[in-house]
Structure formats: structure tokens, C-alpha cells
Design an enzyme around this catalytic site. Structure first.
Site, PDB file in Angstrom:
ATOM      1  N   HIS A  37       0.759  -0.819  -0.024  1.00 31.35           N
ATOM      2  CA  HIS A  37       0.116   0.271  -0.124  1.00 31.35           C
ATOM      3  C   HIS A  37       0.992   1.318  -0.197  1.00 31.35           C
ATOM      4  O   HIS A  37       0.423   2.206  -0.602  1.00 31.35           O
ATOM      5  CB  HIS A  37      -0.926  -0.082   1.097  1.00 31.35           C
ATOM      6  CG  HIS A  37      -1.771  -1.192   1.521  1.00 31.35           C
ATOM      7  ND1 HIS A  37      -1.864  -1.996   2.737  1.00 31.35           N
ATOM      8  CD2 HIS A  37      -3.075  -1.808   0.062  1.00 31.35           C
ATOM      9  CE1 HIS A  37      -2.628  -2.929   2.487  1.00 31.35           C
ATOM     10  NE2 HIS A  37      -3.392  -2.321   1.277  1.00 31.35           N
ATOM     11  N   GLN A 148      -0.398  -3.397  -8.825  1.00 31.41           N
ATOM     12  CA  GLN A 148      -1.055  -4.774  -9.942  1.00 31.41           C
ATOM     13  C   GLN A 148      -0.708  -6.027  -9.347  1.00 31.41           C
ATOM     14  O   GLN A 148      -1.491  -7.346 -10.649  1.00 31.41           O
ATOM     15  CB  GLN A 148       0.563  -5.083 -10.628  1.00 31.41           C
ATOM     16  CG  GLN A 148       0.399  -6.027 -11.907  1.00 31.41           C
ATOM     17  CD  GLN A 148      -0.096  -6.383 -13.391  1.00 31.41           C
ATOM     18  OE1 GLN A 148      -0.658  -4.808 -13.607  1.00 31.41           O
ATOM     19  NE2 GLN A 148      -0.672  -6.799 -13.022  1.00 31.41           N
ATOM     20  N   ASP A 150      -3.629  -6.982  -7.763  1.00 32.60           N
ATOM     21  CA  ASP A 150      -4.503  -6.962  -8.079  1.00 32.60           C
ATOM     22  C   ASP A 150      -4.493  -7.258  -9.788  1.00 32.60           C
ATOM     23  O   ASP A 150      -5.820  -6.045  -9.572  1.00 32.60           O
ATOM     24  CB  ASP A 150      -6.002  -6.751  -7.362  1.00 32.60           C
ATOM     25  CG  ASP A 150      -5.221  -6.479  -4.993  1.00 32.60           C
ATOM     26  OD1 ASP A 150      -6.655  -7.953  -5.362  1.00 32.60           O
ATOM     27  OD2 ASP A 150      -4.582  -5.638  -5.063  1.00 32.60           O
TER      28      ASP A 150
HETATM   29  P1  AMP Z   1      -6.881  -3.609  -0.588  1.00 31.37           P
HETATM   30  O1  AMP Z   1      -6.214  -2.742   0.652  1.00 31.37           O
HETATM   31  O2  AMP Z   1      -6.040  -4.818  -0.444  1.00 31.37           O
HETATM   32  O3  AMP Z   1      -7.663  -3.100  -1.192  1.00 31.37           O
HETATM   33  O4  AMP Z   1      -5.592  -3.228  -1.718  1.00 31.37           O
HETATM   34  C1  AMP Z   1      -5.657  -1.462  -1.699  1.00 31.37           C
HETATM   35  C2  AMP Z   1      -4.278  -1.536  -2.406  1.00 31.37           C
HETATM   36  O5  AMP Z   1      -3.175  -1.648  -2.531  1.00 31.37           O
HETATM   37  C3  AMP Z   1      -4.941  -1.877  -4.442  1.00 31.37           C
HETATM   38  O6  AMP Z   1      -4.764  -1.174  -5.119  1.00 31.37           O
HETATM   39  C4  AMP Z   1      -3.971  -3.244  -4.023  1.00 31.37           C
HETATM   40  O7  AMP Z   1      -3.904  -3.886  -5.117  1.00 31.37           O
HETATM   41  C5  AMP Z   1      -2.627  -2.530  -3.908  1.00 31.37           C
HETATM   42  N1  AMP Z   1      -1.159  -3.828  -2.986  1.00 31.37           N
HETATM   43  C6  AMP Z   1      -2.153  -4.621  -2.158  1.00 31.37           C
HETATM   44  N2  AMP Z   1      -1.116  -5.578  -2.017  1.00 31.37           N
HETATM   45  C7  AMP Z   1      -0.781  -5.080  -2.791  1.00 31.37           C
HETATM   46  C8  AMP Z   1       1.721  -4.929  -2.961  1.00 31.37           C
HETATM   47  N3  AMP Z   1       1.711  -6.662  -2.648  1.00 31.37           N
HETATM   48  N4  AMP Z   1       2.195  -4.519  -4.415  1.00 31.37           N
HETATM   49  C9  AMP Z   1       1.211  -3.157  -4.574  1.00 31.37           C
HETATM   50  N5  AMP Z   1       0.150  -3.177  -4.248  1.00 31.37           N
HETATM   51  C10 AMP Z   1      -0.244  -4.049  -3.632  1.00 31.37           C
END
Ligand code: AMP
Length: 293
Positions: A37, A148, A150
Site C-alpha cells: 500500500h 498490479q 490485483d
Molecule cells: P487492498 O487494501 O487490499 O484493497 O489494496 C489496496 C491497494 O493496494 C490495491 O490497489 C492493491 O492492488 C494494492 N496492493 C495490495 N497489495 C499490494 C502489493 N503487495 N504490491 C502492490 N500493491 C498492492
């Protein structure tokens, strides 16, 4: 950092920023923040004058038997992390203010929402598309940053932005990994120490496919079979899908003449994890990664 908890407040603060002509970036999250994040936040900080993040565990994107109620919520430490990255605004609404009683409008991106995670999680991308549309309407950012990690979500959002003529530039950031290769995820917190060791098999399987593709293997069925063999080395890991698809449409591709996405989802104990890699075909650059749509 200013914390706003209703759409109305957030809308009026963001409207003021836009009137002042400053470039506004949005990083949508569900909290339980990790370095993945924060990489998005840093990218936003480098490209925008004002950075807004959101923390919202969106009930609409969780199925009835999924982990909405147990999803990790670490608001205080999330705020500290965002403060130290110099985020200007945090939007952290309660579900009732995002979905007041009587709300009847949903956003659905047809076809693409039924592929990869959408196939295993019916209604998931309808929830994602609806909340992202609402966030874009409330904040009206110049740029919005997504990971990326997701990859299917990225495809759905890019389609949504094209189809609805949304005036926002989507920036996609590369996957941030732990030292052993496991993709960072808020859900990694669910893993027992033993499961944590097993979970790295997803990355190993993707790596095997990438190595074979780099050596010239172009046949998707062959590559998928070899990737699945790696997953099978960890018998307690249960595969959901292992596919090679067009990263824009998420449709399966039979050979790797053009850029392709190899994507995996698997259950490690009770935790469903996802990961992916972009494989570039001969002479093709991978789209999206670290770039702008
Ligand atoms: P989430 O809180 O899981 O909804 O993620 C929020 C954002 O962070 C989304 O755009 C995810 O794709 C991104 N994200 C989550 N994990 C990663 C990671 N390991 N590397 C890069 N971006 C991430």
C-alpha cells in the site's frame, strides 16, 4: 493529515483543492496497511501536489461466506503510517454513510467481472466497481493509484474508466513482495507460521512459468501444466485457478505471441491468496506495470 468520515465532507474538501488547481491523487485501500500500500502512496506523493488515501472495508465486495467481519482493521497504526508518508487527506467512511438505507444503484462491468477472481467470487467486482465509482465521484482525483497485485481489479477499473468516460488517470504500481517472494497482502496476517512457509509456492509457480516462457515456451496449456505441478508440490495448498490471460480482457490466451498475464489463486489453509506476473511476448512491452493507462 486531515481525516474525513462522510462523503459530503470529503467531497467539499476535494472540490476546494481542485478549485485551487492542485493535482490531486487518490490511493484507495481497505486498510491493514503494508509496504505494498505504501508504495502506492509514495508513487502518489511523487506525482501529485495533494495526496488522499481512503480506508474502507467495502461490504459490497465480500460474499456472504467471506471474511468481511474478520478482515484486519488496524486504523490507529494505519494513520501513523499514512502520516509518516505525508498523506494530506484520509477518507475513512462508515459503511452506512457510503451505502445509506435505500441505495439501489450498482456499477457492473460486464463479462470481465466474471473472469479470474470474479468467477470464484460472484458479485465481487460489482462491489469493487461500485465503490471505486463512488470514490471517484466523491474525490474527483486527477490520478488514482492501484496495485498490479490485483491484476483483475486493474482490468475491471480500466474498463470502467473507459466505458464511463471518467476523467481520471489510472496508475498501476508493481507488486511489492516479502524477501522470499510472497506478495504482500493484508490477508497474509491470517497465515500460521507453517502456512506462511507454504504460501511462497504461489510465487515459485509463477516464477517457473516465467522462466519457461523466457526460454521460449509459448504454449499456454504447457505453461499452465508446469505451473500447476509446482503448486502440487505443496499438497495442503488448494488451487482455485491458474490461468494465462490477456491482461486487458482477462480472456484466456492459447499462446504467448503477445503480452500475457499468468495469474494464480489458491487456498492456503483457510486463506485465499492471489498473485500474478506479466509475461511479455517477443518484442512486446508489458502494459500497465508502473505506467499509465
Ligand atoms: P487492498 O487494501 O487490499 O484493497 O489494496 C489496496 C491497494 O493496494 C490495491 O490497489 C492493491 O492492488 C494494492 N496492493 C495490495 N497489495 C499490494 C502489493 N503487495 N504490491 C502492490 N500493491 C498492492
Amino acid at each position: 493529515m486531515r481525516i474525513l468520515d462522510t462523503p459530503e465532507q470529503m467531497h467539499s474538501v476535494c472540490a476546494e483543492i481542485r478549485r485551487s488547481g492542485r493535482r490531486l491523487g487518490l490511493v484507495p485501500t481497505m486498510g491493514a496497511l503494508h509496504d505494498g500500500h505504501l508504495s502506492l502512496v509514495r508513487m502518489a506523493r511523487a506525482q501529485c501536489e495533494v495526496v488522499a488515501a481512503s480506508i474502507f472495508v467495502n461490504p459490497l465486495q465480500f460474499g456472504p461466506n467471506e471474511d468481511f467481519s474478520k478482515y484486519p482493521r488496524t486504523f490507529e497504526s494505519d494513520c501513523r503510517k499514512l502520516e509518516s508518508e505525508k498523506v494530506d487527506l484520509l477518507f475513512a467512511p462508515a459503511p452506512a454513510s457510503m451505502y445509506p438505507r435505500g441505495a439501489k444503484t450498482f456499477v457492473e462491468v460486464a463479462d470481465i467481472s466474471d473472469r479470474l477472481d470474479g468467477r470464484s467470487r460472484p458479485g465481487h467486482f460489482r462491489g469493487v466497481a461500485t465503490v471505486v465509482t463512488k470514490l471517484f465521484t466523491i474525490v474527483q482525483p486527477d490520478l488514482a493509484f492501484f496495485g498490479q497485485k490485483d491484476a483483475a481489479q486493474v482490468a475491471v477499473i480500466q474498463q470502467l474508466v473507459r466505458d464511463l468516460n471518467l476523467n481520471v488517470e489510472i496508475v498501476v504500481a508493481p507488486i511489492v513482495r516479502e524477501a522470499d517472494g510472497l506478495a504482500m497482502s493484508s490477508r497474509n496476517a491470517y497465515l500460521s507460521p507453517q502456512e506462511r512457509k507454504q504460501a511462497v509456492i504461489l510465487y515459485r509457480a509463477l516464477n517457473r512459468v516465467q522462466t519457461l516462457a523466457d526460454r521460449g515456451e509459448r504454449n499456454s496449456d504447457e505453461l499452465i501444466a508446469r505451473g500447476k505441478e509446482v503448486i502440487a508440490e505443496e499438497p495442503s495448498v488448494r488451487l482455485d485457478y491458474f490461468e494465462i490471460v490477456n491482461p486487458r480482457t482477462l480472456e484466456p490466451v492459447s499462446d504467448l505471441r503477445n503480452c500475457a498475464l499468468v495469474a494464480v489463486a489458491a487456498w492456503v489453509g483457510g486463506t485465499r491468496l492471489i498473485d500474478n506476473m506479466l509475461l511479455s511476448g517477443a518484442g512486446e512491452a508489458a502494459p500497465g506495470l508502473g505506467g499509465k493507462e
